[in-house]
Design a protein around this motif. Structure first.
Motif, PDB file in Angstrom:
ATOM      1  N   GLU A 373       0.847  -1.198   0.000  1.00 20.64           N
ATOM      2  CA  GLU A 373       0.000   0.000   0.000  1.00 20.64           C
ATOM      3  C   GLU A 373       0.877   1.241   0.000  1.00 20.64           C
ATOM      4  OE1 GLU A 373      -2.941  -0.087   3.177  1.00 20.64           O
ATOM      5  OE2 GLU A 373      -4.356  -0.609   1.583  1.00 20.64           O
ATOM      6  N   GLN A 383       9.250   1.408   5.767  1.00 21.22           N
ATOM      7  CA  GLN A 383       8.499   0.155   5.682  1.00 21.22           C
ATOM      8  C   GLN A 383       8.497  -0.405   4.267  1.00 21.22           C
ATOM      9  OE1 GLN A 383       4.565   0.289   7.266  1.00 21.22           O
ATOM     10  NE2 GLN A 383       5.296  -0.064   9.339  1.00 21.22           N
ATOM     11  N   THR A 386      11.748  -2.107   3.587  1.00 23.61           N
ATOM     12  CA  THR A 386      11.838  -3.396   4.278  1.00 23.61           C
ATOM     13  C   THR A 386      11.066  -4.464   3.509  1.00 23.61           C
ATOM     14  OG1 THR A 386      12.078  -2.338   6.410  1.00 23.61           O
ATOM     15  CG2 THR A 386      11.313  -4.607   6.432  1.00 23.61           C
ATOM     16  N   ARG A 387       9.842  -4.108   3.093  1.00 22.00           N
ATOM     17  CA  ARG A 387       9.029  -5.088   2.370  1.00 22.00           C
ATOM     18  C   ARG A 387       9.659  -5.492   1.053  1.00 22.00           C
ATOM     19  NH1 ARG A 387       2.762  -4.249   3.306  1.00 22.00           N
ATOM     20  NH2 ARG A 387       2.935  -3.531   5.429  1.00 22.00           N
ATOM     21  N   ALA A 390      12.703  -7.639   1.656  1.00 25.05           N
ATOM     22  CA  ALA A 390      12.312  -8.992   2.077  1.00 25.05           C
ATOM     23  C   ALA A 390      11.749  -9.776   0.890  1.00 25.05           C
ATOM     24  CB  ALA A 390      11.285  -8.923   3.206  1.00 25.05           C
ATOM     25  N   GLU A 393      14.659 -10.826  -1.170  1.00 22.44           N
ATOM     26  CA  GLU A 393      15.335 -11.943  -0.491  1.00 22.44           C
ATOM     27  C   GLU A 393      14.547 -13.238  -0.674  1.00 22.44           C
ATOM     28  OE1 GLU A 393      17.273  -9.033   2.948  1.00 22.44           O
ATOM     29  OE2 GLU A 393      15.497 -10.225   3.377  1.00 22.44           O
TER      30      GLU A 393
ATOM     31  N   TYR B  66      15.424  -0.323  10.576  1.00 24.53           N
ATOM     32  CA  TYR B  66      15.141   0.898   9.819  1.00 24.53           C
ATOM     33  C   TYR B  66      16.370   1.695   9.412  1.00 24.53           C
ATOM     34  CZ  TYR B  66      10.220   0.520   9.786  1.00 24.53           C
ATOM     35  OH  TYR B  66       8.978   0.085   9.497  1.00 24.53           O
ATOM     36  N   GLU B  80      14.817  -6.745   8.007  1.00 27.07           N
ATOM     37  CA  GLU B  80      14.605  -7.303   9.343  1.00 27.07           C
ATOM     38  C   GLU B  80      13.717  -8.549   9.309  1.00 27.07           C
ATOM     39  OE1 GLU B  80      14.298  -4.130   8.440  1.00 27.07           O
ATOM     40  OE2 GLU B  80      12.589  -3.131   9.368  1.00 27.07           O
ATOM     41  N   ILE B  81      12.958  -8.695   8.219  1.00 26.82           N
ATOM     42  CA  ILE B  81      12.126  -9.907   8.082  1.00 26.82           C
ATOM     43  C   ILE B  81      13.040 -11.148   8.044  1.00 26.82           C
ATOM     44  CG2 ILE B  81      10.368 -11.060   6.654  1.00 26.82           C
ATOM     45  CD1 ILE B  81       9.285  -8.333   7.084  1.00 26.82           C
ATOM     46  N   GLN B 104       7.854   0.292  16.295  1.00 24.55           N
ATOM     47  CA  GLN B 104       6.815   0.912  15.487  1.00 24.55           C
ATOM     48  C   GLN B 104       6.254   0.017  14.400  1.00 24.55           C
ATOM     49  OE1 GLN B 104       8.568   4.469  13.857  1.00 24.55           O
ATOM     50  NE2 GLN B 104       9.311   3.409  12.058  1.00 24.55           N
ATOM     51  N   ASP B 105       6.658  -1.240  14.381  1.00 26.86           N
ATOM     52  CA  ASP B 105       5.908  -2.115  13.480  1.00 26.86           C
ATOM     53  C   ASP B 105       5.802  -3.534  14.003  1.00 26.86           C
ATOM     54  OD1 ASP B 105       8.220  -3.403  12.658  1.00 26.86           O
ATOM     55  OD2 ASP B 105       8.517  -2.041  10.965  1.00 26.86           O
ATOM     56  N   LYS B 107       5.130  -7.704  12.690  1.00 27.33           N
ATOM     57  CA  LYS B 107       5.209  -8.597  11.543  1.00 27.33           C
ATOM     58  C   LYS B 107       4.864 -10.011  11.979  1.00 27.33           C
ATOM     59  CE  LYS B 107       9.394  -6.105  10.227  1.00 27.33           C
ATOM     60  NZ  LYS B 107       9.902  -5.624  11.529  1.00 27.33           N
ATOM     61  N   PHE B 120       5.378 -13.488   4.707  1.00 23.87           N
ATOM     62  CA  PHE B 120       5.301 -12.563   5.841  1.00 23.87           C
ATOM     63  C   PHE B 120       4.197 -11.554   5.623  1.00 23.87           C
ATOM     64  CE2 PHE B 120       6.917  -8.580   4.038  1.00 23.87           C
ATOM     65  CZ  PHE B 120       7.554  -9.022   2.882  1.00 23.87           C
ATOM     66  N   MET B 122       2.954  -7.576   7.327  1.00 24.08           N
ATOM     67  CA  MET B 122       3.521  -6.478   8.123  1.00 24.08           C
ATOM     68  C   MET B 122       2.432  -5.434   8.304  1.00 24.08           C
ATOM     69  SD  MET B 122       7.024  -4.736   6.864  1.00 24.08           S
ATOM     70  CE  MET B 122       7.563  -3.163   7.497  1.00 24.08           C
ATOM     71  N   ASN B 123       2.444  -4.736   9.433  1.00 23.85           N
ATOM     72  CA  ASN B 123       1.417  -3.706   9.634  1.00 23.85           C
ATOM     73  C   ASN B 123       1.600  -2.577   8.633  1.00 23.85           C
ATOM     74  OD1 ASN B 123       3.840  -2.856  10.882  1.00 23.85           O
ATOM     75  ND2 ASN B 123       2.726  -1.296  11.974  1.00 23.85           N
ATOM     76  N   ASP B 124       0.538  -1.868   8.361  1.00 22.63           N
ATOM     77  CA  ASP B 124       0.619  -0.795   7.378  1.00 22.63           C
ATOM     78  C   ASP B 124       0.978   0.529   8.037  1.00 22.63           C
ATOM     79  OD1 ASP B 124       0.095  -1.915   4.820  1.00 22.63           O
ATOM     80  OD2 ASP B 124      -1.891  -2.406   5.587  1.00 22.63           O
ATOM     81  N   ARG B 125       2.038   1.068   7.605  1.00 18.30           N
ATOM     82  CA  ARG B 125       2.470   2.418   7.950  1.00 18.30           C
ATOM     83  C   ARG B 125       2.394   2.790   9.433  1.00 18.30           C
ATOM     84  NH1 ARG B 125       3.617   5.823   3.762  1.00 18.30           N
ATOM     85  NH2 ARG B 125       3.560   7.544   5.200  1.00 18.30           N
ATOM     86  N   CYS B 126       1.193   2.869   9.997  1.00 17.13           N
ATOM     87  CA  CYS B 126       1.091   3.458  11.332  1.00 17.13           C
ATOM     88  C   CYS B 126       1.526   2.458  12.393  1.00 17.13           C
ATOM     89  CB  CYS B 126      -0.309   3.988  11.586  1.00 17.13           C
ATOM     90  SG  CYS B 126      -1.435   2.780  12.239  1.00 17.13           S
TER      91      CYS B 126
END
Lengths: 397, 265
Positions: A373, A383, A386-387, A390, A393, B66, B80-81, B104-105, B107, B120, B122-126
């Protein structure tokens, strides 16, 4: 052996103008980095009219034939949506918010007119609120069918004919069939040149990055096509025969999705090793993959047919999902991609459903697909990086 | 030969130094500075912890988190995943599902038998339902995180929490206090709401019978218990500090690279 992402590199915000130094590319960078670019300003200073539109299904060639500059409205450079937020619900995406906010700040006063299509609920609300808040003198809404059969093509052609007549009476001009045919030839010339640029991306080490390609594509929606085609030809001469962009990468990615006009977003993907070599975006592959049929006798019908039915469609069109999946899979193979990233705006229902189906379609063909998103203005790419990293990877890259 | 992993997170920086598959030095410090400075700081104190004198003694250094990009002395970086999967798998080889809740996140990662990432989410943004949210809750209650931990197992009627937004956490908690709810019940409600959210994310990638939690929030016993109950799974506790999982993973990737290179040489 993996290509290493070494830890060099600057902390400064990315601008596409850093690498390719030729003047043509620099002019395109300027046109993409702001709304009121130099080419647009020159056009206005010479008394030219500018008509904006919000969706890639608007008939740009109709405006070209009217001797006008068609400008795809963006929210580039917007830093907040404070004025606009009062006019949208919590469920509206940030694209119309930024566009309306900029218009409310006076950034779009240069528009002599604006064409809307009911491309989605969010754009439809933007149309309402633009009418309410912004005094653009010529505002028209084109009804966009959801299917693409002969009846719908006929209807859409009639909508274009109606807009043609409204432009003629409002601006006291005549849009002749001959002018339309010339405009179609010019638009097709742009598309051919853009496809030549895409061809360069098929190489193992393309001379142009995904962020740079998006820059070139967005510039094409913001300046006169005659001028743009000259620049694009210059750029192609600069790039053809060259290899490598100096960007180290681990995987070749394709991006699909809706309105994405910010090279910084693509660059964030490329910074973690995912070179973007193909896309199904409406600022990219989807607007130039096919030509407008120059053999159809009635040019307005040629436009209606092209924009509704003949070009790679957007999920707003409901009877072509299979065709879109095929387009995506073919492009994936043709550009030798390793994975697809489906980038969708938060609250975009159309792409939400599309990505869900696309993911399973791609899965069947063993094509890796990941949905992410995004908000309209690129910020805080942590974020995302990172996605993407990953995902790369997980491709074993 | 030594290798190191540095996990530069949003709330804390972590560094782990490995020798022969053993942790010989580690350090966790709050994130207060530019990533480069944080990396230097945690590396220096992990070196001291390991009894080493210079970063030059470390052959290969991987970064994650991060702040992982643009660290000059790092050899390479990984997401980090991948690092949490690797680190958790190293601690508990039978792991197939990892829940990582950091500053702040959050997973959920499903892991292949060899420790590589299968899928995997992961939470969205917030930062809803993460460390920042718990900090906001603690502020609202006038406690610190340790204070929350002390009370959390005592709540028997968890309050309904409607909002996991880190920004609204404080005001949500204050309204519950005003309504007369006890601190333990508020905290139990907070844990339950985060557990529900993690269940939603975990469903997406699938849950195995044994689940491992990593990240700073996995030190919160009440939350761990809540998540276990919610998932109907056993949460296996890490033998090593679970907050170090990412840094351990990075150090293991560094080790693998070092071994590949010496084998090639």
């Amino acid at each position: 052996m993996n290509n290493m992402i070494t830890s060099s590199g600057s902390q400064r915000e990315y601008t596409p103008s850093d690498r390719i130094q030729c003047d043509a590319f620099q002019q395109m960078c300027e046109a993409t980095a702001c709304v009121q670019n130099s080419a647009l300003k020159r056009w206005k200073e010479n008394g030219g009219k500018v008509v904006g539109f919000l969706c890639s299904m608007a008939p740009d060639e109709l405006l070209i034939a009217a001797n006008m500059l068609g400008f795809r409205v963006r929210g580039t450079g917007s830093t907040n949506t404070d004025l606009a937020d009062n006019y949208f619900t919590n469920l509206n995406c940030t694209f119309p918010r930024h566009c309306l906010n900029m218009a409310m700040e006076g950034e779009y006063e240069f528009l002599d007119g604006i064409l809307y299509l009911n491309s989605c609920d969010h754009i439809r609300r933007l149309y309402d609120n633009w009418k309410l808040n912004i005094d653009t003198e010529f505002i028209e809404l084109i009804a966009l069918p959801r299917q693409t059969g002969p009846d719908q093509v006929k209807f859409f052609t009639e909508e274009f004919q109606m807009i043609r007549e409204k432009l003629e009476s409002h601006f006291k001009i005549k849009i002749t069939d001959d002018a339309l045919r010339d405009a179609i030839k010019l638009g097709n010339e742009t598309r051919r040149l853009q496809r030549r640029m895409y061809d360069l991306r098929k190489q193992d080490d393309p001379p142009i990055t995904g962020a740079e390609v998006l820059t070139v594509m967005v510039a094409g929606t913001a300046m006169p096509k005659t001028e743009y085609n000259v620049l694009l030809r210059e750029l192609l001469e600069e790039l053809e025969g060259k290899q490598g962009s100096g960007k180290e990468y681990r995987a070749r990615l394709m991006i699909t999705g809706g309105v994405l006009d910010d090279p910084k977003w693509i660059n964030a993907v490329e910074e973690v090793g995912g070179l973007v070599v193909a896309d199904g975006l409406c600022f990219g592959g989807r607007i130039m993959w096919e030509d407008i049929d120059e053999t159809i006798e009635d040019p307005i019908e040629a436009l209606g047919r092209y924009y509704l039915a003949d070009r790679p469609s957007c999920p707003r069109v409901v009877d072509k999902q299979e065709e879109r999946a095929e387009f995506t899979a073919n492009m994936f193979k043709e550009f030798n991609c390793d994975g697809i990233v489906g980038a969708k705006m938060v609250f975009c229902d159309q792409w939400n459903v599309e990505n869900y189906m696309l993911k399973s379609d791609m899965h069947e063909q063993e094509i890796p697909f990941m949905s992410v998103e995004r908000e309209y203005i690129t910020s805080g790419t942590g974020q995302l990086k990172t996605r993407i990293q990953a995902f790369i990877e997980s491709l074993g890259k | 030969m030594y290798t190191a992993g540095i996990d530069l997170g949003s709330a804390t920086g972590k560094c782990v130094i490995l020798k022969d598959n053993k942790i010989i030095g580690s350090r966790i410090a709050p994130t207060q500075a530019h990533p480069t400075e944080m990396a230097n700081r945690v590396m220096k104190s992990a070196l001291a912890n390991a009894g080493l004198s210079s970063v030059n003694e470390i052959s290969t250094i991987f970064t994650t988190g991060y702040g992982r990009l643009n660290i000059e002395f790092a050899t390479e970086n990984m997401s980090e995943i991948a690092c949490h999967a690797k680190g958790a798998h190293w601690m508990i080889p039978s792991v197939r599902t990892i829940i990582d809740i950091g500053g702040q996140d959050s997973k959920v990662i499903s892991v292949n038998p060899d420790g590589s990432v299968d899928d995997f989410t992961m939470n969205d943004r917030c930062a809803a339902g993460t460390g920042r949210f718990f900090e906001g809750v603690a502020r609202g209650l006038g406690l610190d995180l340790a204070g929350i931990s002390a009370l959390e197992m005592q709540g028997d009627e968890p309050c309904a929490i409607s909002n996991q937004c880190s920004v609204f956490a404080e005001s949500e908690v204050v309204s519950l206090m005003n309504e007369g709810h006890s601190f333990p019940n508020i905290i139990a409600g907070v844990n339950l709401s985060v557990a529900r959210r993690m269940r939603g994310m975990a469903r997406k990638v699938g849950v195995s019978e044994e689940v491992v939690m990593t990240g700073g929030c996995s030190k919160n016993d009440g939350l761990v218990a809540s998540i276990g109950k919610m998932l109907g799974a056993e949460i296996v506790r890490c033998p090593t500090d679970p907050q170090l999982a990412g840094a351990i993973g990075a150090a293991l990737f560094a080790k693998a690279k070092m071994e590949r290179e010496s084998a090639a040489a």
